[in-house]
Motif scaffolding. Structure first.
Motif, PDB file in Angstrom:
ATOM      1  N   TYR A  43       0.859  -1.100  -0.007  1.00 37.01           N
ATOM      2  CA  TYR A  43      -0.186  -0.177  -0.155  1.00 37.01           C
ATOM      3  C   TYR A  43       0.726   1.230   0.022  1.00 37.01           C
ATOM      4  O   TYR A  43       0.437   2.248   0.287  1.00 37.01           O
ATOM      5  CB  TYR A  43      -0.916   0.105   1.129  1.00 37.01           C
ATOM      6  N   PHE A  47       3.937   1.516   5.604  1.00 39.59           N
ATOM      7  CA  PHE A  47       2.967   0.579   6.090  1.00 39.59           C
ATOM      8  C   PHE A  47       3.875  -0.728   6.833  1.00 39.59           C
ATOM      9  O   PHE A  47       4.881  -0.946   5.968  1.00 39.59           O
ATOM     10  CB  PHE A  47       2.110  -0.144   5.084  1.00 39.59           C
ATOM     11  N   LYS A  58      -0.406   2.028   8.988  1.00 39.44           N
ATOM     12  CA  LYS A  58       0.621   3.399   8.996  1.00 39.44           C
ATOM     13  C   LYS A  58       0.337   4.307  10.173  1.00 39.44           C
ATOM     14  O   LYS A  58      -0.946   4.495  10.020  1.00 39.44           O
ATOM     15  CB  LYS A  58       0.419   3.847   7.393  1.00 39.44           C
ATOM     16  N   MET A 118      -2.427  10.298  13.044  1.00 40.51           N
ATOM     17  CA  MET A 118      -3.254   9.590  11.791  1.00 40.51           C
ATOM     18  C   MET A 118      -2.769   8.268  11.693  1.00 40.51           C
ATOM     19  O   MET A 118      -1.653   7.674  12.021  1.00 40.51           O
ATOM     20  CB  MET A 118      -2.835  10.382  10.577  1.00 40.51           C
ATOM     21  N   ASP A 120      -3.754   4.621   9.631  1.00 46.89           N
ATOM     22  CA  ASP A 120      -4.398   3.804   8.420  1.00 46.89           C
ATOM     23  C   ASP A 120      -4.273   2.484   8.396  1.00 46.89           C
ATOM     24  O   ASP A 120      -3.119   2.003   8.271  1.00 46.89           O
ATOM     25  CB  ASP A 120      -3.749   4.751   6.971  1.00 46.89           C
ATOM     26  N   ARG A 122      -5.259  -1.267   6.685  1.00 50.67           N
ATOM     27  CA  ARG A 122      -5.562  -1.895   5.743  1.00 50.67           C
ATOM     28  C   ARG A 122      -5.487  -3.388   5.619  1.00 50.67           C
ATOM     29  O   ARG A 122      -4.447  -3.953   5.929  1.00 50.67           O
ATOM     30  CB  ARG A 122      -5.005  -1.367   4.441  1.00 50.67           C
ATOM     31  N   GLN A 131     -10.273  -0.649   4.488  1.00 47.73           N
ATOM     32  CA  GLN A 131      -9.598   0.583   4.958  1.00 47.73           C
ATOM     33  C   GLN A 131     -10.190   1.234   6.039  1.00 47.73           C
ATOM     34  O   GLN A 131     -11.301   1.351   5.953  1.00 47.73           O
ATOM     35  CB  GLN A 131      -9.107   1.374   3.803  1.00 47.73           C
ATOM     36  N   THR A 132      -9.490   1.322   7.143  1.00 43.67           N
ATOM     37  CA  THR A 132     -10.160   1.944   8.319  1.00 43.67           C
ATOM     38  C   THR A 132      -8.949   3.189   8.553  1.00 43.67           C
ATOM     39  O   THR A 132      -7.737   2.942   8.585  1.00 43.67           O
ATOM     40  CB  THR A 132     -10.078   1.289   9.530  1.00 43.67           C
ATOM     41  N   VAL A 133      -9.457   4.484   8.794  1.00 43.80           N
ATOM     42  CA  VAL A 133      -8.879   5.590   9.055  1.00 43.80           C
ATOM     43  C   VAL A 133      -9.180   6.535  10.194  1.00 43.80           C
ATOM     44  O   VAL A 133     -10.623   6.416  10.257  1.00 43.80           O
ATOM     45  CB  VAL A 133      -8.738   6.493   7.625  1.00 43.80           C
ATOM     46  N   THR A 135      -8.142  10.055  12.403  1.00 45.70           N
ATOM     47  CA  THR A 135      -7.238  11.188  12.359  1.00 45.70           C
ATOM     48  C   THR A 135      -7.847  12.228  13.533  1.00 45.70           C
ATOM     49  O   THR A 135      -8.957  12.525  13.602  1.00 45.70           O
ATOM     50  CB  THR A 135      -7.363  12.260  11.262  1.00 45.70           C
ATOM     51  N   ARG A 171     -13.641   2.149   4.525  1.00 47.91           N
ATOM     52  CA  ARG A 171     -13.777   2.130   3.048  1.00 47.91           C
ATOM     53  C   ARG A 171     -13.688   0.261   2.627  1.00 47.91           C
ATOM     54  O   ARG A 171     -12.793  -0.040   3.053  1.00 47.91           O
ATOM     55  CB  ARG A 171     -12.644   2.783   2.485  1.00 47.91           C
ATOM     56  N   THR A 176     -17.478   4.300   1.492  1.00 54.18           N
ATOM     57  CA  THR A 176     -17.169   5.274   2.397  1.00 54.18           C
ATOM     58  C   THR A 176     -18.321   5.509   3.514  1.00 54.18           C
ATOM     59  O   THR A 176     -19.181   6.021   3.244  1.00 54.18           O
ATOM     60  CB  THR A 176     -16.440   6.591   2.062  1.00 54.18           C
TER      61      THR A 176
END
Length: 501
Positions: A43, A47, A58, A118, A120, A122, A131-133, A135, A171, A176
């Protein structure tokens, strides 16, 4: 003696062989293998595999420190017919006006320190990447970062700290879900101070689906939360109309009944990007008067009116000038959806989208409600707006760049709103524009030291002041028809130090 030594050596050797044979029969005890953190290059850079899982993670962050200077200006200076400024004027109840302010008590400096964490994560699945984010933004601010020069109080702003979720979404298979950037906006936030363009600096909660086609084409349809633009969920109200009808004197925040429907089509290729976006939303307001309040517990009839906006964004890469050079353009039009062309009030304090101007401009109310008959039958008008903006980025050297920025907005309230005196909530047509430039030095990658100078101007003629000076000796609530002097321009100098890791 020699025979004895030979016999002793032979006996020891035999004993050792027996012990070794027995030891070989015993179960062995080996240490568990060490599971090292491994790089996950599927990715991109940064990562790593989370040990014992099939997920890549990440972790990064950003530290940003801003400080800026903006001269203080009186928002509206009221003058009598030959007398001095009348500083005791107060806004009548139920009206949206900016009273006289004494600049001696206002801040001119602002400080802002922001830290972003942040993450991230995946994971690959049969349906694609999950994907999970997250922030998380922590901030400490004081002075102008806390309260704009046009605040309702003249007292200097005390320092404050706070935490905000800037992004929290999942996502999966094109969907999303969560708090992410709006699907309507396009321009990157290259400016330090504000622009007259749409922006949702804290993200917006949404349920969106993006379909990706060949050749860099994609399309998105989304349901976005109206409550993330809180000022625009409250209606403007007229206390007294030109027809002599008493208006609504109390309004509550309109309830959310439907989310905003947002869509876009986009193309991203080597030459740049282009996007056409649109939004449709429902504006609501509770219409109330003293008579209605007596029997409805403060909530009158529910007023609804559809709002909409369209926007077009274009990015053209200009590598023939210098590597990294680009031109970003935007144009938008809205009817009852002001925050999709200019986020919230142009006179508010927001981390990205505020301008500090002398003068008064109501730009955070999508609709205005009023009485259309003596029995106070409710009426409603929406506010229209148009804006354009551009950002030209040029790299003087690989480590030194500038952004040249300009934006313009034109706001047109409804006819009855324009014809109503400003002390009763009336507003006129208004224009605002700004220009700015910054110079940013990056001594190492992802470390910026920059300065920016910006200038903004507002033009607005408030209804009730076009007829010249009044005959009464002073401005009072009973006699608001006096001359208004609007300081309609301001400049800001700003410095930023930022490190992303």
């Amino acid at each position: 003696m020699k025979q004895f030594n030979t016999l002793l050596a032979g006996s020891a050797a035999g004993l050792l062989s027996v012990v070794a044979a027995q030891a070989a029969d015993l179960p062995s005890r080996k240490s568990a293998p060490v599971e090292y953190v491994r790089v996950c290059d599927a990715y991109g850079a940064g990562f790593y595999w989370i040990p014992g899982t099939d997920t890549c993670l990440k972790i990064g962050g950003r530290v940003r420190i801003d400080t800026w200077y903006t001269p203080t200006k009186n928002s509206v200076t009221l003058r009598s017919a030959g007398g001095p400024n009348y500083a005791g004027f107060a806004a009548p109840a139920g009206t949206n006006i900016a009273p006289f302010q004494n600049t001696n008590g206002m801040d001119r400096l602002g400080w802002y320190a922001r830290g972003l964490l942040m993450m991230d994560a995946r994971t690959q699945s049969a349906w694609g990447t999950v994907q999970t984010v997250i922030t998380l933004r922590l901030a400490a601010q004081t002075g102008l970062a806390q309260t704009a020069p046009l605040a309702a109080t003249a007292a200097p702003a005390a320092g404050a700290t706070g935490a905000t979720i800037e992004a929290a979404y999942i996502r999966f298979a094109g969907f999303t879900i969560g708090d992410a950037a709006s699907n309507f906006t396009f321009l990157p936030p290259y400016q330090y101070h504000s622009m007259f363009t749409p922006g949702f600096p804290n993200g917006i909660r949404q349920l969106a689906y993006t379909a990706t086609f060949g050749g860099g084409f994609s399309a998105t349809i989304a349901l976005e939360n109206r409550g993330d633009s809180a000022p625009t969920t409250t209606a403007n109200s007229l206390g007294f109309t030109p027809a002599g009808l008493v208006g609504s004197t109390a309004t509550a925040v309109g309830p959310q009944r439907l989310p905003a429907l947002v869509g876009n089509v986009r193309v991203d290729q080597g030459w740049g990007s282009a996007m056409l976006s649109g939004v449709v939303l429902q504006n609501t307001a509770n219409f109330a008067t003293p008579a209605i309040n007596a029997v409805t517990n403060g909530l009158g009839p529910l007023i609804t009116k559809t709002g909409w906006a369209v926007g077009f964004g274009l990015r053209i890469n200009l590598p023939m000038l210098a590597r990294g050079d680009a031109l970003n353009l935007w144009a938008g039009y809205s009817d009852g959806a002001l925050n999709y062309v200019g986020y919230s009030s142009l006179n508010e304090n927001s981390s990205i989208t505020s301008n500090y101007l002398g003068g008064y401009l109501r730009n955070d109310r999508h609709i205005t409600i009023f009485c259309v008959t003596a029995a106070c039958l409710p009426g409603v008008e929406s506010t229209k707006a148009f804006n354009i903006a551009g950002i030209f980025t040029h790299y003087w050297t690989p480590s030194l760049r500038s952004n040249f920025i300009a934006s313009y907005i034109r706001i047109t309230p409804g006819q009855i709103t324009q014809a109503t005196d400003w002390t009763n909530g009336g507003l006129s047509k208004a224009t605002a524009w700004d220009i700015k430039t910054n110079l940013i030095w990056s001594p190492v990658r992802s470390f910026d030291i920059g300065v920016e100078l910006s200038y903004a101007r507002l033009t607005q003629n408030l209804t009730g002041f076009a007829g010249g000076l009044p005959t009464a000796p002073a401005c009072t609530v009973a006699n608001p028809q006096c001359l208004a002097s609007i300081n309609s321009n301001n400049w800001t100098g700003r410095m930023r130090v930022e490190r992303t890791f």
